[in-house]
Motif scaffolding. Structure first.
Motif, PDB file in Angstrom:
ATOM      1  N   PHE A   1      33.962 -17.109  -7.178  1.00 55.99           N
ATOM      2  CA  PHE A   1      34.351 -18.669  -7.338  1.00 55.99           C
ATOM      3  C   PHE A   1      34.551 -19.461  -7.193  1.00 55.99           C
ATOM      4  N   GLU A   2      33.769 -19.668  -5.947  1.00 58.37           N
ATOM      5  CA  GLU A   2      32.912 -20.520  -5.103  1.00 58.37           C
ATOM      6  C   GLU A   2      31.725 -20.937  -5.589  1.00 58.37           C
ATOM      7  N   LEU A   3      31.533 -19.685  -5.597  1.00 63.07           N
ATOM      8  CA  LEU A   3      29.667 -19.859  -6.040  1.00 63.07           C
ATOM      9  C   LEU A   3      29.515 -20.724  -7.600  1.00 63.07           C
ATOM     10  N   GLY A   4      30.508 -20.411  -8.234  1.00 63.84           N
ATOM     11  CA  GLY A   4      30.034 -21.080  -9.415  1.00 63.84           C
ATOM     12  C   GLY A   4      29.949 -21.583  -9.635  1.00 63.84           C
ATOM     13  N   PRO A   5      29.509 -23.248  -8.693  1.00 64.90           N
ATOM     14  CA  PRO A   5      28.835 -24.544  -9.612  1.00 64.90           C
ATOM     15  C   PRO A   5      27.448 -24.428  -9.088  1.00 64.90           C
TER      16      PRO A   5
ATOM     17  N   LEU B   1      11.341 -28.429 -16.109  1.00 65.11           N
ATOM     18  CA  LEU B   1      13.040 -28.916 -16.515  1.00 65.11           C
ATOM     19  C   LEU B   1      12.671 -28.480 -17.614  1.00 65.11           C
ATOM     20  N   LYS B   2      12.093 -29.060 -18.729  1.00 66.90           N
ATOM     21  CA  LYS B   2      11.755 -29.480 -20.065  1.00 66.90           C
ATOM     22  C   LYS B   2      12.712 -28.160 -20.859  1.00 66.90           C
ATOM     23  N   GLN B   3      12.747 -26.896 -20.218  1.00 67.15           N
ATOM     24  CA  GLN B   3      13.682 -25.801 -20.414  1.00 67.15           C
ATOM     25  C   GLN B   3      14.302 -25.994 -20.573  1.00 67.15           C
ATOM     26  N   TRP B   4      15.230 -26.630 -19.646  1.00 66.96           N
ATOM     27  CA  TRP B   4      16.193 -26.557 -19.493  1.00 66.96           C
ATOM     28  C   TRP B   4      17.099 -27.940 -19.720  1.00 66.96           C
ATOM     29  N   ALA B   5      16.541 -28.414 -20.081  1.00 63.81           N
ATOM     30  CA  ALA B   5      16.951 -29.937 -20.614  1.00 63.81           C
ATOM     31  C   ALA B   5      18.178 -30.236 -20.853  1.00 63.81           C
ATOM     32  N   ASP B   6      18.723 -29.288 -22.606  1.00 61.72           N
ATOM     33  CA  ASP B   6      19.699 -28.941 -22.859  1.00 61.72           C
ATOM     34  C   ASP B   6      20.811 -28.347 -21.861  1.00 61.72           C
ATOM     35  N   GLY B   7      21.260 -29.174 -21.292  1.00 56.57           N
ATOM     36  CA  GLY B   7      22.591 -28.384 -20.847  1.00 56.57           C
ATOM     37  C   GLY B   7      22.718 -28.220 -19.193  1.00 56.57           C
ATOM     38  N   GLY B   8      21.481 -28.638 -18.934  1.00 57.16           N
ATOM     39  CA  GLY B   8      20.689 -28.817 -17.280  1.00 57.16           C
ATOM     40  C   GLY B   8      20.478 -26.734 -16.359  1.00 57.16           C
ATOM     41  N   SER B   9      20.309 -26.768 -15.867  1.00 57.21           N
ATOM     42  CA  SER B   9      19.970 -25.749 -15.271  1.00 57.21           C
ATOM     43  C   SER B   9      21.269 -24.759 -15.413  1.00 57.21           C
ATOM     44  N   TYR B  10      20.810 -23.635 -15.373  1.00 59.41           N
ATOM     45  CA  TYR B  10      21.843 -22.103 -15.545  1.00 59.41           C
ATOM     46  C   TYR B  10      22.620 -22.142 -14.418  1.00 59.41           C
ATOM     47  N   LYS B  11      23.754 -22.245 -14.133  1.00 58.97           N
ATOM     48  CA  LYS B  11      25.386 -21.834 -13.308  1.00 58.97           C
ATOM     49  C   LYS B  11      25.697 -20.562 -12.808  1.00 58.97           C
ATOM     50  N   MET B  12      25.553 -19.948 -11.710  1.00 58.05           N
ATOM     51  CA  MET B  12      26.540 -18.699 -10.995  1.00 58.05           C
ATOM     52  C   MET B  12      27.628 -18.676 -12.409  1.00 58.05           C
ATOM     53  N   THR B  13      28.336 -19.504 -11.914  1.00 54.36           N
ATOM     54  CA  THR B  13      29.437 -18.955 -13.056  1.00 54.36           C
ATOM     55  C   THR B  13      29.211 -18.358 -14.798  1.00 54.36           C
ATOM     56  N   GLU B  14      28.048 -18.759 -15.146  1.00 58.45           N
ATOM     57  CA  GLU B  14      27.839 -18.699 -15.929  1.00 58.45           C
ATOM     58  C   GLU B  14      26.741 -17.127 -15.903  1.00 58.45           C
ATOM     59  N   LEU B  15      26.513 -16.659 -14.672  1.00 58.14           N
ATOM     60  CA  LEU B  15      25.996 -15.288 -14.483  1.00 58.14           C
ATOM     61  C   LEU B  15      27.458 -14.447 -14.449  1.00 58.14           C
TER      62      LEU B  15
END
Length: 184
Positions: free
Chosen positions: A99-103, A129-143
């Motif tokens: 969980f500590e890797l989530g952010p 950056l343009k591709q990930w403009a909505d919601g920011g970069s993909y995070k480990m918690t999503e993975l």
């Protein structure tokens, strides 16, 4: 930089020691458990040197070298966690949920890591950056939330986008999170 290089070297050596290159590991269990404890100290020290860039939080372009160093530190820490995860599975210990890797941002796109120089990286990063403009970069918690253990499970659009650009390290993490069927 010296600590990062040492941690990366330690990761490679521990993989060899824990899992060997032949039919049996090079290091007997439970002696290896002390090495895991020692690894935590190195991991903590590396983490204390900084794992996030302000530009990433602001969704702006960081300096190429700073991005590469911070990304390499995060990959090294995630790799060390992965090693501990694999060791725990091998010897029947409870697995870490990480969980500590989530952010953390999930491992960066293959094209960013394979760019031939700073100019190409900057061009690719602007596109990223343009591709990930909505919601920011993909995070480990999503993975970690991706779980294909049921046929009804479908990837959300962000997970599909990240997978489309992932490199081998990202795919390994996806397989790990997906393969054990644990809900995070």
């Amino acid at each position: 930089m010296e600590l990062l290089a040492a941690a990366q070297s330690m990761l490679i050596l521990l993989i060899i020691l824990f899992f060997g290159i032949g039919p049996s590991p090079a290091l007997a269990h439970p002696i290896d458990a002390q090495l895991l404890v020692d690894m935590w100290n190195v991991k903590h020290k590396l983490a204390s040197t900084g794992l996030f860039l302000e530009q990433e939080s602001n969704h702006t372009m960081p300096f190429w070298k700073e991005w590469a160093i911070v990304s390499a530190k995060r990959r090294t820490i995630v790799g060390l966690h992965h090693l501990e995860f694999a060791w725990s599975l091998r010897f029947g210990y409870p697995i870490l949920t990480c969980f500590e890797l989530g952010p953390f941002p999930a491992p960066a796109a293959r094209c960013l890591w394979q760019s031939d120089g700073e100019e190409e990286w900057q061009r690719l990063y602007k596109e990223w950056l343009k591709q990930w403009a909505d919601g920011g970069s993909y995070k480990m918690t999503e993975l970690f939330r991706v779980n294909g253990s049921k046929e009804s499970d479908a990837l959300d659009a962000r997970s599909e986008l990240w997978l489309a650009e992932a490199d081998e390290f990202g795919m390994m993490l996806m397989a790990e999170a997906n393969g054990i069927g644990v809900e995070f």
